[in-house]
Design a protein around this motif. Structure first.
Motif, PDB file in Angstrom:
ATOM      1  N   HIS A  53      32.138   3.161  17.391  1.00  0.00           N
ATOM      2  CA  HIS A  53      32.225   3.742  18.734  1.00  0.00           C
ATOM      3  C   HIS A  53      32.632   5.217  18.739  1.00  0.00           C
ATOM      4  O   HIS A  53      32.757   5.811  19.808  1.00  0.00           O
ATOM      5  CB  HIS A  53      33.242   2.954  19.575  1.00  0.00           C
ATOM      6  N   GLY A  54      32.828   5.803  17.561  1.00  0.00           N
ATOM      7  CA  GLY A  54      33.389   7.153  17.491  1.00  0.00           C
ATOM      8  C   GLY A  54      32.452   8.285  17.830  1.00  0.00           C
ATOM      9  O   GLY A  54      32.871   9.309  18.370  1.00  0.00           O
ATOM     10  N   SER A  55      31.157   8.147  17.485  1.00  0.00           N
ATOM     11  CA  SER A  55      30.169   9.182  17.781  1.00  0.00           C
ATOM     12  C   SER A  55      30.620  10.557  17.267  1.00  0.00           C
ATOM     13  O   SER A  55      30.970  10.706  16.105  1.00  0.00           O
ATOM     14  CB  SER A  55      29.893   9.211  19.288  1.00  0.00           C
ATOM     15  N   THR A  56      30.667  11.543  18.133  1.00  0.00           N
ATOM     16  CA  THR A  56      30.986  12.913  17.729  1.00  0.00           C
ATOM     17  C   THR A  56      32.463  13.125  17.395  1.00  0.00           C
ATOM     18  O   THR A  56      32.838  14.188  16.892  1.00  0.00           O
ATOM     19  CB  THR A  56      30.596  13.901  18.850  1.00  0.00           C
ATOM     20  N   LYS A  57      33.299  12.132  17.651  1.00  0.00           N
ATOM     21  CA  LYS A  57      34.723  12.270  17.342  1.00  0.00           C
ATOM     22  C   LYS A  57      35.018  12.128  15.850  1.00  0.00           C
ATOM     23  O   LYS A  57      36.089  12.504  15.387  1.00  0.00           O
ATOM     24  CB  LYS A  57      35.542  11.225  18.113  1.00  0.00           C
ATOM     25  N   ILE A  58      34.083  11.568  15.097  1.00  0.00           N
ATOM     26  CA  ILE A  58      34.331  11.253  13.691  1.00  0.00           C
ATOM     27  C   ILE A  58      34.259  12.480  12.794  1.00  0.00           C
ATOM     28  O   ILE A  58      35.130  12.687  11.929  1.00  0.00           O
ATOM     29  CB  ILE A  58      33.337  10.180  13.209  1.00  0.00           C
ATOM     30  N   LEU A  59      33.236  13.300  12.953  1.00  0.00           N
ATOM     31  CA  LEU A  59      33.020  14.446  12.070  1.00  0.00           C
ATOM     32  C   LEU A  59      34.251  15.344  11.913  1.00  0.00           C
ATOM     33  O   LEU A  59      34.621  15.691  10.784  1.00  0.00           O
ATOM     34  CB  LEU A  59      31.821  15.262  12.548  1.00  0.00           C
ATOM     35  N   PRO A  60      34.944  15.744  12.987  1.00  0.00           N
ATOM     36  CA  PRO A  60      36.103  16.630  12.829  1.00  0.00           C
ATOM     37  C   PRO A  60      37.266  16.001  12.065  1.00  0.00           C
ATOM     38  O   PRO A  60      38.147  16.717  11.569  1.00  0.00           O
ATOM     39  CB  PRO A  60      36.520  16.938  14.277  1.00  0.00           C
ATOM     40  N   VAL A  61      37.256  14.670  11.946  1.00  0.00           N
ATOM     41  CA  VAL A  61      38.377  13.982  11.306  1.00  0.00           C
ATOM     42  C   VAL A  61      38.130  13.747   9.815  1.00  0.00           C
ATOM     43  O   VAL A  61      39.047  13.391   9.079  1.00  0.00           O
ATOM     44  CB  VAL A  61      38.652  12.630  12.006  1.00  0.00           C
ATOM     45  N   VAL A  62      36.904  13.975   9.345  1.00  0.00           N
ATOM     46  CA  VAL A  62      36.556  13.683   7.952  1.00  0.00           C
ATOM     47  C   VAL A  62      37.538  14.286   6.934  1.00  0.00           C
ATOM     48  O   VAL A  62      37.950  13.596   5.998  1.00  0.00           O
ATOM     49  CB  VAL A  62      35.112  14.139   7.643  1.00  0.00           C
ATOM     50  N   PRO A  63      37.957  15.557   7.065  1.00  0.00           N
ATOM     51  CA  PRO A  63      38.914  16.103   6.079  1.00  0.00           C
ATOM     52  C   PRO A  63      40.208  15.305   5.980  1.00  0.00           C
ATOM     53  O   PRO A  63      40.830  15.255   4.908  1.00  0.00           O
ATOM     54  CB  PRO A  63      39.177  17.516   6.601  1.00  0.00           C
TER      55      PRO A  63
END
Length: 215
Positions: free
Chosen positions: A110-120
């Protein structure tokens, strides 16, 4: 005077190196072998769950266990919660193992675009899980990695991965728990979704890897 045939001389080397692919090379067994488990450390996930800081509850129904979210997953602070759930992937005891694993998959779904910034923020928890040398934890983490790579646009390109495994491992094929197969699957998913330089980067880390896109 005695002479030696250098072409038959064995050269000891570590795995996942250029030398390991050379003729007559012998891959030495190092301390990275996953057959020796490392002692599990208390996770931040367990601490937060026991304090009641997560908006979740464990429920049981006719199909088994499930997570009941007390808020809409899409509205969660992913920078705060997703790394904590990834931290819980090291857990092997119930209910922590189930809650962390299922919670991660729910948030990735359910994260969609919220996931990418958290990858680090996910790199260290991922490495910690892979470094446990625990078959259950490693299999769970590799499945999560496959989900993570396809969870959002550009996530595959942002994810840096470093996987090590030991030799002589023959685990069950059931429930996709063969570590070698899971590593191969994970590398292939990373190549497909990791951008134009994905194959080169994977080949650098794992010289024996062959592109899945040529088949």
């Amino acid at each position: 005077m005695r002479t030696f045939d250098l072409s038959k001389a064995e050269v000891k080397t570590e795995g996942f190196t250029v030398k390991s692919t050379m003729k007559n090379s012998v891959v030495s067994c190092t301390c990275l072998c996953i057959s020796v488990k490392r002692p599990a450390k208390p996770t931040a996930f367990r601490k937060f769950y026991e304090r009641g800081d997560f908006p979740i509850a464990l429920e049981h129904d006719t199909k088994g266990n499930r997570i009941a979210w007390k808020v809409e997953i899409e509205k969660l602070d992913y920078h705060h919660y997703l790394p904590l759930f990834f931290d819980g992937l090291c857990e092997t005891a119930h209910p922590y193992e189930f809650l962390a694993r299922q919670g991660v998959h729910d948030m990735l779904e359910h994260g969609s675009t919220k996931i990418l910034p958290v990858v680090p923020q996910l790199i260290i928890p991922i490495k910690n899980s892979l470094n446990t040398r625990n078959r259950q934890v490693i299999c769970t983490t590799l499945k999560v990695l496959q989900h993570l790579v396809v969870s959002g646009e550009m996530v595959g390109e942002a994810l840096n991965m470093n996987i090590n495994s030991g030799d002589g491992i023959d685990y069950s094929q059931q429930k996709r728990e063969n570590v070698g197969d899971l590593i191969q699957e994970t590398l292939e998913v990373c190549e497909r979704y990791g951008g134009e330089d994905a194959f080169i980067n994977i080949k650098y880390m794992v010289p024996t890897y062959e592109s899945c896109l040529l088949n």
